[in-house]
Write a protein that holds these residues in place. Structure first.
Motif, PDB file in Angstrom:
ATOM      1  N   SER A  50       0.835  -1.197   0.000  1.00 46.51           N
ATOM      2  CA  SER A  50       0.000   0.000   0.000  1.00 46.51           C
ATOM      3  C   SER A  50       0.874   1.253   0.000  1.00 46.51           C
ATOM      4  O   SER A  50       2.031   1.210   0.423  1.00 46.51           O
ATOM      5  CB  SER A  50      -0.905   0.042   1.227  1.00 46.51           C
ATOM      6  N   ILE A  51       0.271   2.337  -0.452  1.00 52.42           N
ATOM      7  CA  ILE A  51       0.944   3.635  -0.458  1.00 52.42           C
ATOM      8  C   ILE A  51      -0.079   4.697  -0.058  1.00 52.42           C
ATOM      9  O   ILE A  51      -1.244   4.617  -0.482  1.00 52.42           O
ATOM     10  CB  ILE A  51       1.567   3.916  -1.844  1.00 52.42           C
ATOM     11  N   ASN A  52       0.349   5.658   0.744  1.00 52.26           N
ATOM     12  CA  ASN A  52      -0.631   6.651   1.174  1.00 52.26           C
ATOM     13  C   ASN A  52      -0.884   7.667   0.051  1.00 52.26           C
ATOM     14  O   ASN A  52      -0.271   7.630  -1.011  1.00 52.26           O
ATOM     15  CB  ASN A  52      -0.191   7.316   2.481  1.00 52.26           C
ATOM     16  N   SER A  53      -1.814   8.560   0.313  1.00 57.22           N
ATOM     17  CA  SER A  53      -2.335   9.405  -0.769  1.00 57.22           C
ATOM     18  C   SER A  53      -1.275  10.320  -1.386  1.00 57.22           C
ATOM     19  O   SER A  53      -1.328  10.591  -2.584  1.00 57.22           O
ATOM     20  CB  SER A  53      -3.515  10.246  -0.276  1.00 57.22           C
ATOM     21  N   ASN A  54      -0.302  10.782  -0.592  1.00 56.40           N
ATOM     22  CA  ASN A  54       0.723  11.671  -1.154  1.00 56.40           C
ATOM     23  C   ASN A  54       1.991  10.927  -1.548  1.00 56.40           C
ATOM     24  O   ASN A  54       2.946  11.547  -2.018  1.00 56.40           O
ATOM     25  CB  ASN A  54       1.036  12.822  -0.197  1.00 56.40           C
ATOM     26  N   GLY A  55       2.006   9.622  -1.374  1.00 53.32           N
ATOM     27  CA  GLY A  55       3.136   8.810  -1.820  1.00 53.32           C
ATOM     28  C   GLY A  55       4.315   8.748  -0.883  1.00 53.32           C
ATOM     29  O   GLY A  55       5.323   8.109  -1.193  1.00 53.32           O
ATOM     30  N   PHE A  59       4.078   0.568   2.375  1.00 47.24           N
ATOM     31  CA  PHE A  59       3.957  -0.585   3.244  1.00 47.24           C
ATOM     32  C   PHE A  59       3.994  -1.843   2.380  1.00 47.24           C
ATOM     33  O   PHE A  59       3.437  -1.851   1.272  1.00 47.24           O
ATOM     34  CB  PHE A  59       2.631  -0.526   4.012  1.00 47.24           C
ATOM     35  N   TYR A  60       4.637  -2.891   2.910  1.00 44.26           N
ATOM     36  CA  TYR A  60       4.798  -4.115   2.136  1.00 44.26           C
ATOM     37  C   TYR A  60       4.534  -5.335   3.004  1.00 44.26           C
ATOM     38  O   TYR A  60       4.862  -5.362   4.191  1.00 44.26           O
ATOM     39  CB  TYR A  60       6.231  -4.214   1.590  1.00 44.26           C
ATOM     40  N   SER A  61       3.982  -6.367   2.378  1.00 45.78           N
ATOM     41  CA  SER A  61       3.894  -7.651   3.052  1.00 45.78           C
ATOM     42  C   SER A  61       5.288  -8.254   3.155  1.00 45.78           C
ATOM     43  O   SER A  61       6.184  -7.922   2.367  1.00 45.78           O
ATOM     44  CB  SER A  61       2.967  -8.577   2.283  1.00 45.78           C
ATOM     45  N   ASN A  62       5.449  -9.161   4.098  1.00 45.77           N
ATOM     46  CA  ASN A  62       6.778  -9.734   4.318  1.00 45.77           C
ATOM     47  C   ASN A  62       7.281 -10.506   3.104  1.00 45.77           C
ATOM     48  O   ASN A  62       8.485 -10.569   2.863  1.00 45.77           O
ATOM     49  CB  ASN A  62       6.759 -10.641   5.547  1.00 45.77           C
ATOM     50  N   PHE A  63       6.358 -11.081   2.346  1.00 48.50           N
ATOM     51  CA  PHE A  63       6.814 -11.935   1.249  1.00 48.50           C
ATOM     52  C   PHE A  63       7.257 -11.148   0.009  1.00 48.50           C
ATOM     53  O   PHE A  63       7.770 -11.732  -0.930  1.00 48.50           O
ATOM     54  CB  PHE A  63       5.761 -12.986   0.878  1.00 48.50           C
ATOM     55  N   VAL A  64       7.075  -9.826  -0.009  1.00 52.91           N
ATOM     56  CA  VAL A  64       7.575  -9.041  -1.145  1.00 52.91           C
ATOM     57  C   VAL A  64       8.552  -7.951  -0.725  1.00 52.91           C
ATOM     58  O   VAL A  64       9.177  -7.312  -1.587  1.00 52.91           O
ATOM     59  CB  VAL A  64       6.436  -8.397  -1.960  1.00 52.91           C
ATOM     60  N   LYS A  65       8.698  -7.755   0.564  1.00 50.43           N
ATOM     61  CA  LYS A  65       9.568  -6.685   1.049  1.00 50.43           C
ATOM     62  C   LYS A  65      10.985  -6.879   0.527  1.00 50.43           C
ATOM     63  O   LYS A  65      11.538  -7.978   0.592  1.00 50.43           O
ATOM     64  CB  LYS A  65       9.549  -6.670   2.570  1.00 50.43           C
ATOM     65  N   GLY A  66      11.550  -5.818  -0.013  1.00 51.98           N
ATOM     66  CA  GLY A  66      12.888  -5.886  -0.570  1.00 51.98           C
ATOM     67  C   GLY A  66      12.939  -6.259  -2.034  1.00 51.98           C
ATOM     68  O   GLY A  66      13.974  -6.115  -2.687  1.00 51.98           O
TER      69      GLY A  66
END
Length: 124
Positions: A50-55, A59-66
């Motif tokens: 997810s990304i907030n409205s101004n960018g 936020f990332y799930s653990n399985f895609v982080k990095g």
């Protein structure tokens, strides 16, 4: 009419990269937090990022982080997901979704708007 149109999916080999795009129209894109949610064959949907409205906040799930990077261009009403070092388990239909406020929900009912999805297949 509200539309979220995903593109950029396709077939890629393990270790490869793709960039997904989501073109938004019919609502005030710059006021909505945006998310990517995926659904693999035979499985339920799972929140990816997810990304907030101004960018500024991501936020990332653990399985895609990095490996994955979410971004947005509010001037172009477009959301992106850069996916690197793809794995076969990343194979899924990827959906973009919008809501006012941050969530890590997996489910369309928790979002204001939901796209039609783009298929990503990671296979050799």
């Amino acid at each position: 009419e509200v539309q979220l149109v995903e593109s950029g999916g396709g077939l890629v080999q393990p270790g490869g990269s793709l960039r997904l795009s989501c073109a938004a129209s019919g609502f005030r894109f710059g006021t909505q937090d945006m998310s990517w949610v995926r659904q693999a064959p035979g499985k339920g949907p799972e929140w990816v990022s997810s990304i907030n409205s101004n960018g500024r906040d991501t936020f990332y799930s653990n399985f895609v982080k990095g490996r994955f990077t979410i971004s947005r261009d509010n001037a172009k009403n477009t959301l992106y997901l850069r996916m690197n070092n793809l794995k076969p388990e990343d194979t899924a239909v990827y959906y973009c979704a919008a809501r006012p406020g941050y969530t890590t929900s997996n489910y369309p009912r928790d979002y204001a708007y939901w796209g039609q999805g783009t298929q990503v297949t990671v296979s050799s």
